[in-house]
Design an enzyme around this catalytic site. Sequence first.
Site, short mmCIF file in Angstrom:
data_model
loop_
_atom_site.label_atom_id
_atom_site.label_comp_id
_atom_site.label_asym_id
_atom_site.label_seq_id
_atom_site.Cartn_x
_atom_site.Cartn_y
_atom_site.Cartn_z
N ASN A 1 -5.57 23.24 10.72
CA ASN A 1 -4.89 22.77 9.51
C ASN A 1 -5.26 21.32 9.26
O ASN A 1 -4.87 20.42 10.00
CB ASN A 1 -3.37 22.89 9.68
CG ASN A 1 -2.63 22.37 8.44
OD1 ASN A 1 -3.24 22.13 7.39
ND2 ASN A 1 -1.32 22.21 8.56
N LYS B 1 -6.50 6.47 -3.60
CA LYS B 1 -5.93 6.53 -2.26
C LYS B 1 -5.22 5.22 -1.91
O LYS B 1 -5.74 4.15 -2.16
CB LYS B 1 -7.02 6.84 -1.23
CG LYS B 1 -6.45 7.36 0.06
CD LYS B 1 -7.49 7.97 0.96
CE LYS B 1 -6.79 8.65 2.13
NZ LYS B 1 -7.72 9.11 3.14
N ARG C 1 -3.42 17.41 18.16
CA ARG C 1 -2.26 16.90 17.40
C ARG C 1 -1.56 18.10 16.76
O ARG C 1 -1.89 18.52 15.67
CB ARG C 1 -2.77 15.93 16.34
CG ARG C 1 -1.67 15.16 15.65
CD ARG C 1 -2.21 14.29 14.57
NE ARG C 1 -2.76 15.09 13.49
CZ ARG C 1 -3.64 14.65 12.60
NH1 ARG C 1 -4.09 13.45 12.66
NH2 ARG C 1 -4.06 15.44 11.62
N SER D 1 -5.84 18.30 5.96
CA SER D 1 -5.35 18.04 4.61
C SER D 1 -6.40 18.42 3.56
O SER D 1 -7.61 18.31 3.78
CB SER D 1 -4.98 16.56 4.47
OG SER D 1 -6.06 15.74 4.84
N HIS E 1 12.63 1.16 7.33
CA HIS E 1 11.96 2.05 8.28
C HIS E 1 12.99 2.73 9.20
O HIS E 1 12.93 3.94 9.44
CB HIS E 1 10.98 1.26 9.15
CG HIS E 1 9.64 1.01 8.51
ND1 HIS E 1 8.92 2.00 7.89
CD2 HIS E 1 8.88 -0.11 8.45
CE1 HIS E 1 7.77 1.48 7.44
NE2 HIS E 1 7.73 0.22 7.76
N HIS F 1 0.86 -1.18 0.00
CA HIS F 1 0.00 0.00 0.00
C HIS F 1 0.90 1.23 0.00
O HIS F 1 2.08 1.16 0.34
CB HIS F 1 -0.96 0.02 1.19
CG HIS F 1 -0.29 -0.09 2.53
ND1 HIS F 1 0.11 1.00 3.25
CD2 HIS F 1 0.07 -1.17 3.24
CE1 HIS F 1 0.67 0.59 4.37
NE2 HIS F 1 0.66 -0.72 4.41
N ALA G 1 -0.68 17.08 5.64
CA ALA G 1 -0.52 18.36 4.96
C ALA G 1 -0.01 19.35 6.00
O ALA G 1 -0.63 19.54 7.04
CB ALA G 1 -1.86 18.82 4.40
N ARG H 1 -14.15 12.76 14.59
CA ARG H 1 -12.73 12.93 14.24
C ARG H 1 -12.28 14.37 14.49
O ARG H 1 -12.94 15.33 14.07
CB ARG H 1 -12.49 12.50 12.81
CG ARG H 1 -12.76 11.01 12.65
CD ARG H 1 -12.49 10.53 11.29
NE ARG H 1 -11.07 10.63 10.96
CZ ARG H 1 -10.59 10.38 9.76
NH1 ARG H 1 -11.39 10.01 8.80
NH2 ARG H 1 -9.29 10.49 9.53
N GLY I 1 4.38 1.90 10.77
CA GLY I 1 3.01 2.42 10.80
C GLY I 1 2.51 2.78 12.18
O GLY I 1 1.74 3.75 12.34
#
Lengths: 564, 66
Positions: free
Chosen positions: A524, A36, A494, A526, A128, A11, A415, A445, A302
């Site tokens: 802010n 996506k 965040r 995305s 990673h 992915h 973003a 969210r 991840g």
Amino acid sequence: MRILGISCYYHDSAAILVVDGEVVAGAEEERFTRRKHDSTFPKNAIRFCLDYTKTAPAAIDLVAFYEKPVKKLERALAAARPHGAAADALVDWHLADFVHRGSRIAEDIATVLGRTVPVEFCEHHLSHAASAFYCSPFEGAAILTVDGVGEWATTGLYIGSPSGIEQLKEIRYPHSLGLFYATITSYLGFEVNEGEYKVMGLASYGCPTFDREIGQLLTTSSADGSFRNDLEFFSYMFHDRKMFTNRLVELLGPARKASEPITERHMNIAASAQRLCEAALINLARAARRETGIDCLCLAGGVAHNVVANSRVLAEAGFAEIFVQPASGDSGSAIGAALYSCQMRTGSPRKPALAYDTRLGPAFSDEAIVTALDEFGAQYERLEPDELIAETARLLMANFVIGWFQDRMEFGPRALGCRSILASPCSAGMKDILNARVKRREEFRPFAPAVLEEHAADYFDHPGKSPYMLFCPKVRPEKAAVIPAVTHIDGTARIQTVAKEITPRFYALIDEFRRLSGVPVVVNTSFNLRGEPIVCTPQDALKCFYGTDVDFLVIGNCVVSKPF
Amino acid sequence: LSEPSESHVPDPKTTRADRERLLQIADEMRGPAWLRQVLVTIAEEGSQIQPLNDDRSDLPEFIYRH
């Protein structure tokens, strides 16, 4: 030396270009194909890297691939074997994946570049690890990588030093913190590799009343930081479409279907799963601190996108500083593979990065932007830079939602002021407006604040910088009512700290908003629609702008408005 | 039995290339002997292994396969 780094076929495929040890261009394939999490071979991203840097295919010395396909096949077959016929579909899939994808990497590369180029295959977790350490400002660091699974490893502990990266330990499949969290994501009716953010956001609404049950899924050892999954509850080792067994349903109750409403029980399960994930990550980090004796930590994989867990690691694991690779998922592994190959080839001591910049993608000139606006028949005004900042801040003050398209596109899922939707954080209703009318996503969210770096400590309980939105500190209690649109239900946010020297135009905008409102913070989020990648080109931005309730689009030096 | 659709008829040229590539990987790999044998076997049976569908509609299922 020019090295192309590539990740694909699982992915978030991506390509990046490293020239003489510096990452000069990179992008995820999804931004070009508009699918996506696109996993296909990143031919568009490769072409962008070459075109942007005016690099001829003949000038590429080496291609670094982010994992080892043969070893991955070995793991898949070995892990499926004890399950016999129950794993047939999964085995068939892995064989096809290898025959038609994994074994063809070199050919695919040669097709796109028009010539055969040497290919180096870097272990998935080493990719990673390198993506975090080589982009960090640290001379030396403990490196922790945590994800679903690579070849065999699901977790890795490394030491990074000027001479390179040395592995100390790893935890192997099927024991996986990432797959534990993905399983809960799937159980709660969200899409794996996409809905983990939703579980994290949902967790704040619940009480961890399922700690005893969830604790049966994964046991941790504080002695060495390790963990083990109880495989009775998981089916990802042999099932190709389901991650959990009926034992999990017996333990927690019926799994939620995607179309079903979210109940308090789901929130509580999310809260307990999140708490266990945090505990396991802190455990790992504390062990890393003890074993390495180093007080800087690099995180990738991840699971490092779990910003709530990152904040607890920063506060509780004993490290003085933490660097999290902003593209901690598989796309960022392309960076790590290329930087690792570069280090191995040149052998020169690695210098700490000054300030890793995620702006690696395409940029568009004013002329290209104006041409796109004219072709779209857009209604716009072209302003001088100072006027543009003043006008945009005024629009934010008036509670308008702004599409903000500037500079080079960011690499990674966040973003950070180049492909963003911005709004005032001071309005309590702004979160609902953005969720319902603009982003069209779940009401629970949260939205993130971008704050001027020098004012961050006044608003948030976070030591130091957070330029990549990878930590989730508490909003200071006296400020929560000042910025309600970015204060999550649990009182956290965040944060992105914005520095003048990194993104001067974005900084200037927030500073002007501060001058007008007294608040050095903007929302802010995305610049994309639900289910779509972040916009890449002016055309993408215009389509998103006209397809949503974004009020104004500020693109380059132009302010685009809608007929009211 | 119905005839396979045109898109499912293996391209002999591709199959030959698959076989050579897989045998070369089997020859050069450093993994366990059983995996080498698997690669030799699938090289010989490569025409039976259909390509995967990368279409977006396959993604929700595809991503469960770790």
